[in-house]
Design a protein around this motif. Structure first.
Motif, PDB file in Angstrom:
ATOM      1  N   GLY A  19       0.890  -1.229  -0.279  1.00 15.58           N
ATOM      2  CA  GLY A  19       0.445  -0.317  -0.070  1.00 15.58           C
ATOM      3  C   GLY A  19       0.601   1.215  -0.046  1.00 15.58           C
ATOM      4  O   GLY A  19       1.469   0.733   0.688  1.00 15.58           O
ATOM      5  N   GLY A  20       0.263   2.202  -0.720  1.00 16.91           N
ATOM      6  CA  GLY A  20       1.482   3.415  -1.133  1.00 16.91           C
ATOM      7  C   GLY A  20       0.833   4.539  -0.816  1.00 16.91           C
ATOM      8  O   GLY A  20       1.240   5.667  -1.704  1.00 16.91           O
ATOM      9  N   GLY A  21      -0.586   4.889   0.194  1.00 22.94           N
ATOM     10  CA  GLY A  21      -1.185   5.805   0.113  1.00 22.94           C
ATOM     11  C   GLY A  21       0.383   6.354   1.082  1.00 22.94           C
ATOM     12  O   GLY A  21       1.297   6.305   1.475  1.00 22.94           O
ATOM     13  N   PRO A  22      -0.520   7.163   1.940  1.00 20.58           N
ATOM     14  CA  PRO A  22      -0.145   8.512   2.781  1.00 20.58           C
ATOM     15  C   PRO A  22       1.076   7.104   3.831  1.00 20.58           C
ATOM     16  O   PRO A  22       1.857   7.723   4.142  1.00 20.58           O
ATOM     17  CB  PRO A  22      -0.718   8.936   3.714  1.00 20.58           C
ATOM     18  CG  PRO A  22      -1.589   9.158   2.440  1.00 20.58           C
ATOM     19  CD  PRO A  22      -1.640   7.808   1.574  1.00 20.58           C
ATOM     20  N   VAL A  23       0.151   5.980   4.064  1.00 23.06           N
ATOM     21  CA  VAL A  23       0.512   5.543   6.461  1.00 23.06           C
ATOM     22  C   VAL A  23       1.634   4.019   5.290  1.00 23.06           C
ATOM     23  O   VAL A  23       2.838   4.568   6.414  1.00 23.06           O
ATOM     24  CB  VAL A  23      -0.470   4.710   6.265  1.00 23.06           C
ATOM     25  CG1 VAL A  23      -0.335   3.634   6.693  1.00 23.06           C
ATOM     26  CG2 VAL A  23      -1.863   5.337   7.112  1.00 23.06           C
ATOM     27  N   GLY A  24       1.415   4.287   3.946  1.00 18.52           N
ATOM     28  CA  GLY A  24       2.594   2.577   3.971  1.00 18.52           C
ATOM     29  C   GLY A  24       3.463   4.256   3.747  1.00 18.52           C
ATOM     30  O   GLY A  24       4.860   3.180   3.570  1.00 18.52           O
ATOM     31  N   LEU A  25       3.637   5.213   2.972  1.00 15.16           N
ATOM     32  CA  LEU A  25       5.351   5.791   2.682  1.00 15.16           C
ATOM     33  C   LEU A  25       5.860   6.463   3.597  1.00 15.16           C
ATOM     34  O   LEU A  25       6.760   7.020   3.681  1.00 15.16           O
ATOM     35  CB  LEU A  25       4.026   6.891   1.705  1.00 15.16           C
ATOM     36  CG  LEU A  25       4.036   6.606   0.419  1.00 15.16           C
ATOM     37  CD1 LEU A  25       3.972   8.423  -0.471  1.00 15.16           C
ATOM     38  CD2 LEU A  25       4.982   6.110  -0.480  1.00 15.16           C
ATOM     39  N   MET A  26       4.686   7.025   5.033  1.00 18.60           N
ATOM     40  CA  MET A  26       5.208   7.571   5.949  1.00 18.60           C
ATOM     41  C   MET A  26       6.235   6.535   6.420  1.00 18.60           C
ATOM     42  O   MET A  26       6.973   6.368   7.327  1.00 18.60           O
ATOM     43  CB  MET A  26       4.163   8.108   7.242  1.00 18.60           C
ATOM     44  CG  MET A  26       4.557   8.614   8.425  1.00 18.60           C
ATOM     45  SD  MET A  26       4.658   9.921   8.434  1.00 18.60           S
ATOM     46  CE  MET A  26       5.827  10.994   9.243  1.00 18.60           C
ATOM     47  N   LEU A  27       5.438   5.226   6.605  1.00 13.40           N
ATOM     48  CA  LEU A  27       5.619   4.135   7.662  1.00 13.40           C
ATOM     49  C   LEU A  27       7.118   3.124   6.730  1.00 13.40           C
ATOM     50  O   LEU A  27       8.668   3.353   7.465  1.00 13.40           O
ATOM     51  CB  LEU A  27       5.283   3.304   7.352  1.00 13.40           C
ATOM     52  CG  LEU A  27       6.057   1.161   7.795  1.00 13.40           C
ATOM     53  CD1 LEU A  27       6.306   1.526   8.921  1.00 13.40           C
ATOM     54  CD2 LEU A  27       4.791   0.098   7.650  1.00 13.40           C
ATOM     55  N   ALA A  28       7.804   3.450   5.168  1.00 15.78           N
ATOM     56  CA  ALA A  28       8.641   3.361   4.336  1.00 15.78           C
ATOM     57  C   ALA A  28       9.713   4.619   5.155  1.00 15.78           C
ATOM     58  O   ALA A  28      11.614   4.354   5.169  1.00 15.78           O
ATOM     59  CB  ALA A  28       8.503   3.612   2.905  1.00 15.78           C
ATOM     60  N   GLY A  29       9.109   5.758   5.179  1.00 22.69           N
ATOM     61  CA  GLY A  29      10.266   6.419   5.823  1.00 22.69           C
ATOM     62  C   GLY A  29      11.243   6.602   6.793  1.00 22.69           C
ATOM     63  O   GLY A  29      12.237   6.760   7.467  1.00 22.69           O
ATOM     64  N   GLU A  30       9.815   6.199   8.024  1.00 22.36           N
ATOM     65  CA  GLU A  30      10.571   5.358   9.407  1.00 22.36           C
ATOM     66  C   GLU A  30      11.420   4.376   9.346  1.00 22.36           C
ATOM     67  O   GLU A  30      12.211   4.331   9.977  1.00 22.36           O
ATOM     68  CB  GLU A  30       9.718   5.588   9.670  1.00 22.36           C
ATOM     69  CG  GLU A  30       8.088   6.860  10.479  1.00 22.36           C
ATOM     70  CD  GLU A  30       9.048   7.563  11.310  1.00 22.36           C
ATOM     71  OE1 GLU A  30       9.887   7.517  12.114  1.00 22.36           O
ATOM     72  OE2 GLU A  30      10.063   8.796  10.726  1.00 22.36           O
ATOM     73  N   LEU A  31      11.533   3.305   8.406  1.00 14.40           N
ATOM     74  CA  LEU A  31      11.940   2.004   8.680  1.00 14.40           C
ATOM     75  C   LEU A  31      13.489   2.780   8.199  1.00 14.40           C
ATOM     76  O   LEU A  31      14.274   2.035   8.477  1.00 14.40           O
ATOM     77  CB  LEU A  31      11.254   0.943   7.999  1.00 14.40           C
ATOM     78  CG  LEU A  31      10.137   0.635   8.273  1.00 14.40           C
ATOM     79  CD1 LEU A  31       9.244  -0.087   6.371  1.00 14.40           C
ATOM     80  CD2 LEU A  31      10.241  -0.224   9.204  1.00 14.40           C
ATOM     81  N   ARG A  32      12.957   3.567   6.890  1.00 12.56           N
ATOM     82  CA  ARG A  32      14.740   3.515   6.929  1.00 12.56           C
ATOM     83  C   ARG A  32      15.478   4.029   6.959  1.00 12.56           C
ATOM     84  O   ARG A  32      16.586   4.461   7.845  1.00 12.56           O
ATOM     85  CB  ARG A  32      14.951   4.670   5.423  1.00 12.56           C
ATOM     86  CG  ARG A  32      14.087   4.091   3.750  1.00 12.56           C
ATOM     87  CD  ARG A  32      15.526   2.453   3.356  1.00 12.56           C
ATOM     88  NE  ARG A  32      15.883   3.374   3.093  1.00 12.56           N
ATOM     89  CZ  ARG A  32      17.452   2.826   3.640  1.00 12.56           C
ATOM     90  NH1 ARG A  32      17.597   1.312   3.825  1.00 12.56           N
ATOM     91  NH2 ARG A  32      18.461   2.771   2.759  1.00 12.56           N
ATOM     92  N   ALA A  33      15.028   5.341   8.030  1.00  7.92           N
ATOM     93  CA  ALA A  33      15.225   6.619   9.343  1.00  7.92           C
ATOM     94  C   ALA A  33      15.696   4.832  10.718  1.00  7.92           C
ATOM     95  O   ALA A  33      16.961   5.548  10.982  1.00  7.92           O
ATOM     96  CB  ALA A  33      14.587   7.392   9.890  1.00  7.92           C
ATOM     97  N   GLY A  34      15.371   4.036  10.328  1.00 10.27           N
ATOM     98  CA  GLY A  34      15.730   3.260  11.386  1.00 10.27           C
ATOM     99  C   GLY A  34      16.630   2.014  10.957  1.00 10.27           C
ATOM    100  O   GLY A  34      17.062   0.832  11.559  1.00 10.27           O
ATOM    101  N   GLY A  35      17.292   2.512   9.339  1.00  6.77           N
ATOM    102  CA  GLY A  35      18.243   1.717   8.788  1.00  6.77           C
ATOM    103  C   GLY A  35      17.719  -0.005   8.235  1.00  6.77           C
ATOM    104  O   GLY A  35      18.815  -0.936   8.358  1.00  6.77           O
ATOM    105  N   VAL A  36      16.861   0.142   8.204  1.00  4.23           N
ATOM    106  CA  VAL A  36      16.197  -0.350   7.060  1.00  4.23           C
ATOM    107  C   VAL A  36      15.386  -0.227   6.032  1.00  4.23           C
ATOM    108  O   VAL A  36      15.184   0.293   5.803  1.00  4.23           O
ATOM    109  CB  VAL A  36      15.331  -2.040   7.612  1.00  4.23           C
ATOM    110  CG1 VAL A  36      16.342  -2.397   9.959  1.00  4.23           C
ATOM    111  CG2 VAL A  36      14.291  -1.366   8.263  1.00  4.23           C
ATOM    112  N   GLY A  37      15.504  -2.249   5.717  1.00  9.17           N
ATOM    113  CA  GLY A  37      14.907  -1.101   4.031  1.00  9.17           C
ATOM    114  C   GLY A  37      13.867  -1.798   4.213  1.00  9.17           C
ATOM    115  O   GLY A  37      12.801  -2.272   4.374  1.00  9.17           O
ATOM    116  N   ALA A  38      13.375  -1.050   3.004  1.00  4.92           N
ATOM    117  CA  ALA A  38      11.891  -0.669   2.768  1.00  4.92           C
ATOM    118  C   ALA A  38      11.146  -1.087   1.083  1.00  4.92           C
ATOM    119  O   ALA A  38      12.035  -0.649   0.636  1.00  4.92           O
ATOM    120  CB  ALA A  38      11.047  -0.018   3.388  1.00  4.92           C
ATOM    121  N   LEU A  39      10.370  -1.805   1.024  1.00  3.66           N
ATOM    122  CA  LEU A  39      10.319  -2.015  -0.190  1.00  3.66           C
ATOM    123  C   LEU A  39       8.473  -1.728   0.185  1.00  3.66           C
ATOM    124  O   LEU A  39       8.041  -2.285   0.541  1.00  3.66           O
ATOM    125  CB  LEU A  39      10.089  -3.082  -1.193  1.00  3.66           C
ATOM    126  CG  LEU A  39       9.647  -3.438  -2.659  1.00  3.66           C
ATOM    127  CD1 LEU A  39       9.939  -2.492  -3.660  1.00  3.66           C
ATOM    128  CD2 LEU A  39       9.486  -5.427  -2.949  1.00  3.66           C
TER     129      LEU A  39
END
Length: 533
Positions: A19-39
């Protein structure tokens, strides 16, 4: 910490977000900030472009400030210093009663929110292919595997965890067989972004004996010739299926009592109802749910998008910690423990607001008058304002160890505090959290507490300064989402701090501390390298 092993070679990414809506996109940014990969897999080739959710409430604004994103969102954006409660405009919510550096709601169209969060996630290194739909899901003890229907055919994606951010009709929730109990819709509504040649259309909210009508004009300007209008007519039994301009016009005329000319171009037409549902559990093994996939309700008060974005920020750092190896299973479980009660309360207040909006002159109208009177008192207004804007959230997962002395600060949001550094320069705590790295705020020169934090220096930063907080605290341990994990009274000991550090940020490092960027995170194999089955 996370170590690569043979299993990693078979992984496409650390976390697959569906899901690439606002929630999924926000989560992806947070995961990357935490140092892990996100698709992020989004089935739609292009964004829908609708702006059903256009309000970013105070706690979301504060959270965007934590990540340095707020200026992007506020550029050219109108703000509101208050909002109606249950459509009561004569005595609305007063944001000036909230203790915050941002006493306003940002009126940001959902399409713009999505675009800005996609920009942020891509800058952070997330992959966000569009036109890729998940059709199957399974999990084992090591990973989650989904089958994806992509433009070139089906292919598998294997990740340590999967998160469904794919809306109220979530495919992930269905495939994971998660329960979604709640109440069926009793009210149907039509919404449309259309144009009208009528120049004297008032921008207002109307409650009539035949329903409810909202006429509004997008802050970014017209969608076509004449005035632009967003109209919602409520009726108890609208048919299912596609909405036409004639359907919307008939609903508006019925509720308004007089016709309103609606013309092309039509940007968007849809229907919705007051079904109220919530997933029984937000986590099932390695599969988690966030946003509308976890909770749906009648869209009054602009709370749905905001609740989902807060889900993402709460989950992101915990899931990243688990992938990296220092986050425990118990830490990941606190996502459900903290966020489920918040959404449960949102479902409750939206149902209460809708009850106050029903066109019943004999019973509802007198009750509305009573609520309007109560909203005129600061204490009641502050209570409702905190509930709608998310600023009253205090997580209840911070029970201290038996030896610890309880303090009122744990569970509260500290992102709005301002720290005075030894140089005398005031620094908002929000700026100190830009890297999504936990903080120990030493507010009283406690060398013993700073020393106790040293074994966690690969994960936790220490900042000394002064801040006026009530009730007073000598130190605050702040999570990446801005909430306080531990607060030290004058009698606080280093052992109490160590226990909290271990609970929230894992065991101390058994090696020399290194910088927090020691693992940049797996971006995964590019999609071009994934061959269809």
């Amino acid at each position: 910490m996370h170590n690569s092993n043979a299993d990693d070679a078979a992984l496409t990414t650390d976390v697959v977000v569906v899901g690439g809506g606002p929630v999924g996109l926000m989560l992806a940014g947070e995961l990357r900030a935490g140092g892990v990969g996100a698709l992020v897999l989004e089935k739609l080739v292009e964004p829908v472009g609708h702006d059903r959710a256009g309000a970013l409430h105070i706690r979301t604004v504060e959270t965007l400030d934590l990540r340095g994103l707020l200026d992007r969102f506020l550029e050219g954006t109108q703000v509101a210093k208050g909002l109606p409660f249950a459509g009561i405009f004569t005595q609305g919510l007063d944001f000036g009663l909230v203790d915050t550096r941002h006493p306003y709601t940002g009126l940001v169209p959902q399409s713009r929110t999505e675009a800005l969060l996609a920009e942020h996630a891509r800058e952070a290194g997330a992959e966000i292919p569009r036109g890729h739909e998940v059709t199957r899901l399974r999990q084992d003890a090591e990973a989650v595997e989904v089958t994806v229907a992509g433009p070139s055919g089906p292919y598998p994606v294997r990740a340590r965890y999967g998160v469904g951010c794919d809306g109220g009709r979530s495919t992930v929730r269905r495939l994971a067989a998660d329960r979604f109990p709640g109440t069926e819709a009793t009210v149907r509504a039509l919404i449309g972004y259309v144009t009208t040649p009528e120049r004297e259309v008032p921008r207002r909210w109307e409650r009539t004996p035949d329903g409810i009508l909202v006429l509004a004009f997008p802050p970014e300007g017209g969608l076509g010739p004449g005035w632009s209008s967003s109209s919602t007519g409520h009726s108890p039994a609208a048919d299912e299926g596609p909405v036409t301009l004639e359907d919307l016009g008939a609903a508006v005329a019925r509720v308004r009592g007089t016709p309103l000319t609606l013309t092309e171009p039509v940007s968007w037409l849809s229907r919705f109802g007051d079904a109220s549902r919530q997933a029984k559990r937000y986590r099932s093994g390695r599969v988690l749910l966030a946003g509308d996939a976890a909770h749906v309700h009648f869209p009054i008060g602009g709370q749905g998008l905001n609740t989902g974005l807060q889900d993402a920020v709460n989950l992101g750092w915990k899931l990243a910690a688990r992938v990296r190896g220092w986050g425990s299973e118990e830490l990941l479980d606190t996502y459900h423990d903290e966020r489920h009660p918040v959404a449960e309360r949102v479902l409750l207040n939206t149902r209460a607001q809708l009850a106050l909006m029903r066109p019943d002159e004999q019973h509802t109208t007198p009750l509305r008058g009573f609520v309007e009177e109560l909203l005129g008192t600061d204490e009641v207004n502050r209570y409702f304002t905190g509930m709608i804007t998310g600023t009253d959230v205090r997580y209840a997962t911070f029970a201290p160890a038996a030896s610890a002395r309880p303090h009122p600060w744990p569970g509260r949001f500290a992102g709005g505090l301002v720290l005075s550094r030894p140089s005398g320069e005031p620094v908002p705590v929000a700026e100190l959290l830009r890297s999504a790295r936990p903080l120990l705020l030493d507010l009283a020169g406690r060398a013993d507490l700073r020393e106790a934090t040293r074994p966690w220096s690969d994960r936790v930063s220490v900042v000394a300064g002064e801040a006026t907080v009530e009730p007073p605290a000598q130190a605050l341990l702040v999570r990446p989402d801005g909430y306080v994990a531990w607060a030290g009274s004058p009698a606080a000991t280093a052992d109490e701090l160590r226990a909290s550090l271990a609970r929230w940020f894992g065991p101390p490092a058994n090696r020399e501390p290194v910088g927090h960027q020691e693992r940049a995170g797996r971006r995964g194999r590019p999609l071009s390298a994934l061959k269809p089955e």
